[in-house]
Design an enzyme around this catalytic site. Structure first.
Site, PDB file in Angstrom:
ATOM      1  N   CYS A  14       0.873  -1.179   0.000  1.00 46.92           N
ATOM      2  CA  CYS A  14       0.000   0.000   0.000  1.00 46.92           C
ATOM      3  C   CYS A  14       0.910   1.228   0.000  1.00 46.92           C
ATOM      4  O   CYS A  14       2.099   1.106  -0.298  1.00 46.92           O
ATOM      5  CB  CYS A  14      -0.977  -0.026   1.182  1.00 46.92           C
ATOM      6  N   ARG A  20      -3.216  -0.960   5.326  1.00 49.98           N
ATOM      7  CA  ARG A  20      -3.749  -2.043   4.499  1.00 49.98           C
ATOM      8  C   ARG A  20      -2.784  -3.193   4.271  1.00 49.98           C
ATOM      9  O   ARG A  20      -3.146  -4.359   4.451  1.00 49.98           O
ATOM     10  CB  ARG A  20      -4.216  -1.478   3.149  1.00 49.98           C
ATOM     11  N   ASP A 131      -8.311   3.064   1.455  1.00 46.35           N
ATOM     12  CA  ASP A 131      -7.394   3.513   2.496  1.00 46.35           C
ATOM     13  C   ASP A 131      -8.205   4.031   3.683  1.00 46.35           C
ATOM     14  O   ASP A 131      -8.922   5.007   3.555  1.00 46.35           O
ATOM     15  CB  ASP A 131      -6.487   4.616   1.950  1.00 46.35           C
TER      16      ASP A 131
END
Length: 167
Positions: A14, A20, A131
């Site tokens: 990420c 994440r 996100d």
């Protein structure tokens, strides 16, 4: 035929490697341990940016993951390196922006398969893991829901590639 000279390996990516991708690493590690303990697989996560190098996952990511039985506390953020494109079998981005960053830095002779992680999800209604950093706590739950779904599909894919285990 599977590549027999190296174990399966997955790098989750990420932007900053604190929400994440560490969640994906922790969930997938748990799924592999529970469902395929004999499967040799190397796992890690990284960010396309160096914002948080050396830091543990976001406390909200850790809390949400721990509530579901995933301990992310030992992980530390790092940035994707060119060597990763040779070291890992799969480099899986959480969203299109990070996938673009990966493909921009991917060497022409890299051996990793680079793509979106959610392509392995059976029930996702989206193609990107959103996100959660600037949102409320529910975003971290949504990330876990999506990652858990994709982790099971990824395990089936890795097993298939590693020796023909059926889905």
């Amino acid at each position: 035929m599977a590549d027999t000279h190296r174990a399966a390996s997955v790098l989750f990516v990420c932007m900053g490697n604190i929400c994440r991708s560490p969640t994906a690493q922790g969930v997938f590690e748990s799924v592999v341990h529970a469902q395929a303990p004999d499967l040799a697989v190397e796992l890690d996560s990284a960010g396309t940016h160096a914002y948080h190098v050396g830091q543990p996952p976001d406390r909200r990511s850790q809390a949400a993951a721990l509530a579901r039985g995933y301990d992310l506390s030992a992980q530390r953020a790092r940035q994707v390196a060119v060597d990763d494109f040779y070291r890992y079998s799969w480099i899986l981005a959480m969203d299109r922006d990070n996938l673009s960053a990966l493909t921009a830095m991917e060497p022409s002779d890299g051996t990793a398969e680079v793509g979106l992680f959610l392509r392995f999800a059976a029930n996702a209604d989206v193609v990107e893991v959103p996100d959660p950093y600037y949102g409320d706590g529910l975003g971290f739950e949504r990330v876990l829901d999506l990652v858990e779904d994709a982790a099971h599909g990824l395990l089936a894919h890795v097993r298939e590639q590693a020796g023909g285990h059926p889905r």
